[in-house]
Scaffold this active site. Structure first.
Site, PDB file in Angstrom:
ATOM      1  CG  ASP A   1      73.021  53.677 -57.316  1.00  0.00           C
ATOM      2  OD1 ASP A   1      73.481  52.815 -56.537  1.00  0.00           O
ATOM      3  OD2 ASP A   1      72.502  53.397 -58.411  1.00  0.00           O
TER       4      ASP A   1
ATOM      5  CG  ASP B   1      76.387  49.474 -57.201  1.00  0.00           C
ATOM      6  OD1 ASP B   1      75.741  48.427 -57.026  1.00  0.00           O
ATOM      7  OD2 ASP B   1      75.861  50.583 -57.436  1.00  0.00           O
TER       8      ASP B   1
END
Length: 169
Positions: free
Chosen positions: A121, A140
């Site tokens: 991330d 995401d």
């Protein structure tokens, strides 16, 4: 080839490619936890490793639970998307695009889990030091956009169906 499968391949292919290219860049050019401010007090690029699901859910679960869970759930989700897409009409372009976004995002994160046993991330939104949204990635974002499109579509479909039922009465 049916257009819905062409759209699935194209949209999910773009999402997977973009997601993996950016993650490779972050993984090879950032140190874990390294922060690059893009917009002060609002947005940073930060290298984070997420062993859990969205927002770190299951991150602290034991590996013998997490491993099988993350090996099985994405496979089930991808299979469900193919099944739903198979029954989706060619004219339902928004639904096809939404399912393609979710499919591409799921594969993007699944690749990370297979390679690293965690997801990379890096998109880090916050408001000063007051509020901090959990870091996320391109995959995401695609999943959230796809689910959002499906949600809006369901709202309008139900609203349209209710109105046509009311007009019949």
């Amino acid at each position: 080839m049916k257009i819905k499968y062409f759209l699935l391949a194209t949209i999910s292919g773009v999402i997977i490619s973009l997601d993996q290219l950016v993650k490779v860049y972050i993984h090879t050019h950032f140190h874990l936890g390294e922060v690059h401010t893009v917009i002060p007090d609002i947005f940073d690029l930060t290298y984070v490793r997420n062993p859990g699901a969205a927002f770190g859910i299951f991150a602290s679960a034991a590996e013998h639970i997490r491993g099988p869970f993350f090996a099985l759930v994405p496979f089930i989700a991808l299979t469900a998307i193919i099944f739903i897409l198979r029954n989706t009409k060619e004219e339902q372009r928004w639904q096809i695009c939404a399912l393609s976004l979710i499919f591409g995002g799921a594969i993007g994160n699944y690749i990370d889990r297979l390679r690293f046993k965690f997801v990379i991330d890096f998109l880090d939104f916050h408001y000063k030091d007051i509020y901090h949204w959990p870091a996320f990635n391109v995959a995401d974002s695609a999943i959230v956009c796809g689910v959002g499109i499906l949600f809006v579509q369901m709202l309008f479909t139900k609203s349209t169906q209710s109105q046509s039922l009311d007009n019949r009465a």
